[in-house]
Enzyme design. Structure first.
Site, PDB file in Angstrom:
ATOM      1  N   ARG A 118       0.753  -1.285  -0.038  1.00  0.00           N
ATOM      2  CA  ARG A 118       0.060  -0.002  -0.037  1.00  0.00           C
ATOM      3  C   ARG A 118       0.993   1.270   0.040  1.00  0.00           C
ATOM      4  O   ARG A 118       0.492   2.268  -0.592  1.00  0.00           O
ATOM      5  CB  ARG A 118      -1.016  -0.004   1.108  1.00  0.00           C
ATOM      6  CG  ARG A 118      -2.137  -0.599   0.885  1.00  0.00           C
ATOM      7  CD  ARG A 118      -3.029  -0.805   1.944  1.00  0.00           C
ATOM      8  NE  ARG A 118      -2.263  -1.528   3.178  1.00  0.00           N
ATOM      9  CZ  ARG A 118      -2.855  -1.930   4.254  1.00  0.00           C
ATOM     10  NH1 ARG A 118      -4.229  -1.559   4.613  1.00  0.00           N
ATOM     11  NH2 ARG A 118      -2.079  -2.657   5.420  1.00  0.00           N
ATOM     12  N   GLU A 128      -7.818 -25.774   5.015  1.00  0.00           N
ATOM     13  CA  GLU A 128      -6.853 -26.792   5.299  1.00  0.00           C
ATOM     14  C   GLU A 128      -7.350 -27.933   6.457  1.00  0.00           C
ATOM     15  O   GLU A 128      -8.325 -27.399   7.230  1.00  0.00           O
ATOM     16  CB  GLU A 128      -5.754 -25.998   6.297  1.00  0.00           C
ATOM     17  CG  GLU A 128      -4.876 -25.228   5.173  1.00  0.00           C
ATOM     18  CD  GLU A 128      -3.490 -24.814   5.719  1.00  0.00           C
ATOM     19  OE1 GLU A 128      -3.276 -23.671   5.581  1.00  0.00           O
ATOM     20  OE2 GLU A 128      -3.180 -25.028   6.866  1.00  0.00           O
ATOM     21  N   HIS A 134       1.758 -26.948   4.773  1.00  0.00           N
ATOM     22  CA  HIS A 134       2.063 -25.914   5.886  1.00  0.00           C
ATOM     23  C   HIS A 134       3.023 -26.107   6.541  1.00  0.00           C
ATOM     24  O   HIS A 134       2.840 -26.062   7.822  1.00  0.00           O
ATOM     25  CB  HIS A 134       0.654 -25.809   6.657  1.00  0.00           C
ATOM     26  CG  HIS A 134       0.626 -24.214   7.099  1.00  0.00           C
ATOM     27  ND1 HIS A 134      -0.645 -23.620   7.163  1.00  0.00           N
ATOM     28  CD2 HIS A 134       1.519 -23.379   7.657  1.00  0.00           C
ATOM     29  CE1 HIS A 134      -0.419 -22.254   7.773  1.00  0.00           C
ATOM     30  NE2 HIS A 134       0.782 -22.050   7.872  1.00  0.00           N
ATOM     31  N   ALA A 148       1.131 -17.714   2.294  1.00  0.00           N
ATOM     32  CA  ALA A 148       0.885 -16.807   3.406  1.00  0.00           C
ATOM     33  C   ALA A 148      -0.518 -17.286   4.150  1.00  0.00           C
ATOM     34  O   ALA A 148      -0.253 -18.087   5.037  1.00  0.00           O
ATOM     35  CB  ALA A 148       0.387 -15.641   2.694  1.00  0.00           C
ATOM     36  N   ARG A 149      -1.928 -17.344   3.423  1.00  0.00           N
ATOM     37  CA  ARG A 149      -2.994 -18.027   3.937  1.00  0.00           C
ATOM     38  C   ARG A 149      -3.708 -18.400   2.659  1.00  0.00           C
ATOM     39  O   ARG A 149      -3.807 -17.545   1.822  1.00  0.00           O
ATOM     40  CB  ARG A 149      -3.939 -17.068   4.685  1.00  0.00           C
ATOM     41  CG  ARG A 149      -3.283 -16.628   6.338  1.00  0.00           C
ATOM     42  CD  ARG A 149      -3.338 -17.909   6.997  1.00  0.00           C
ATOM     43  NE  ARG A 149      -3.111 -18.019   8.450  1.00  0.00           N
ATOM     44  CZ  ARG A 149      -1.560 -18.280   9.040  1.00  0.00           C
ATOM     45  NH1 ARG A 149      -0.611 -18.871   8.063  1.00  0.00           N
ATOM     46  NH2 ARG A 149      -1.593 -18.176  10.126  1.00  0.00           N
TER      47      ARG A 149
END
Ligand code: DGY
Length: 322
Positions: free
Chosen positions: A181, A270, A288, A240-241
């Protein structure tokens, strides 16, 4: 005589945190197993706890906080990501929430690069070919991959982990772009990275690596329109996710060879996979493992214990989220 504060640890963790808590005289309610407890068991065991060491797979929401009751003072997440915690709900009940930043930066950057290299050079397909006896010997056109030197790495999210991934990219001779950003001097200095908007990053990068927290704004940040902007030779990496990408859209893009490959360490649901993903040869799938080195997980363990002990002693925790 005062009753020692009880701390619930929701999964088996490396020793250092346990040693630290025991030395401080804390009573531990230990879910000493690798599998997650059921929600019902979790809620039952939370009742009356003063502290909880929670994993990212446990939802720490109003229901959990109500089940724990007024004794609860601190929830220490065994992760840097904290999308599993309703932090405002914790604050509303005077419960401190903490995470484990910093100690997993290098380990997670290494896993991102494990995926980049494996996807770029067909390492998993090649391994399978060798083991299965299907390899007939060297051939000039066999499993040709992406040359990383001279290629462009696009880092989405320029925090600690994104910056560590970018720094490694320079070592591989890559040009680095980033999307954030605002300007991030650290990544610019570490990797000579140039800030661009997301569309430019997607269309110019040969490797796109995601390093953003999961928030309402980043959910499905990478969806069909974003995948359509990527080069057909490009690789998408997610450490990341899972929900930062629309996994079904990625399966479609991989099937159609709209992008060349993907490397995932995290998944939308997951440990379940979106149908079709497991069948794709151009997807590299890890369970993960981002923070999964001995050194990092030991540090995470100790860090969660220190956060718990600080709050129970009435001190400011080292890694507060609220
Ligand atoms: C984290 O810390 O957020 C990781 O995903 C756990 O490995």
């Amino acid at each position: 005589m005062t009753t020692p504060s009880r701390v619930l640890i929701t999964r088996r963790i490396p020793e250092p945190g346990l040693v630290r808590l025991r030395a401080a005289g804390v009573a531990i309610d230990y879910v000493d197993q690798d599998d997650p407890p059921s929600r019902a068991e979790l809620l039952a065991r939370a009742a009356g706890a003063a502290g909880v060491i929670a994993m990212m797979s446990e939802r720490i929401d109003a229901e959990f906080l109500d089940a724990a009751g007024p004794s609860l003072r601190v929830v220490a997440n065994f992760a840097v990501g904290f999308d599993n915690i309703d932090v405002p709900a914790c604050s509303a009940r005077g419960v401190r929430a903490t995470n484990t930043p910093g100690v997993l930066t290098d380990a997670t950057a290494d896993i991102a690069w494990t995926l980049v290299l494996a996807a770029a050079r067909h390492a998993i397909v090649g391994d399978r070919m060798v083991r299965s006896g299907q390899w007939k010997g060297w051939a000039p056109t066999q499993l040709l991959g992406l040359q990383l030197a001279g290629a462009t790495l696009g880092v989405v999210g320029a925090g600690r982990i994104g910056t560590a991934v970018a720094r490694r990219g320079v070592g591989f001779g890559m040009r680095v772009l980033y999307y954030a950003r605002r300007d991030v001097p650290e990544i610019e200095q570490a990797a000579g990275a140039r800030r661009v908007d997301l569309d430019a990053l997607l269309s110019e990068s040969d490797v796109v690596s995601l390093h953003l927290p999961l928030t309402p704004q980043t959910r499905h940040l990478i969806d069909a329109p974003q995948l359509a902007r990527m080069k057909p030779t490009a690789i998408l990496i997610n450490t990341a996710r899972g929900p930062v990408v629309n996994e079904a859209a990625v399966v479609e893009a991989l099937r159609k060879r709209q992008i060349a490959a993907a490397g995932f360490d995290v998944y939308e649901n997951e440990p379940k996979l979106t149908p079709g993903l497991a069948e794709l040869d151009n997807a590299v799938l890890l369970p993960h493992l981002g923070s999964g080195t001995v050194a990092t997980r030991e540090k995470m363990s100790l860090m969660t214990a220190e956060n718990i002990l600080a709050v129970l002693a009435g001190r400011e925790p080292p890694n507060p989220l609220n």
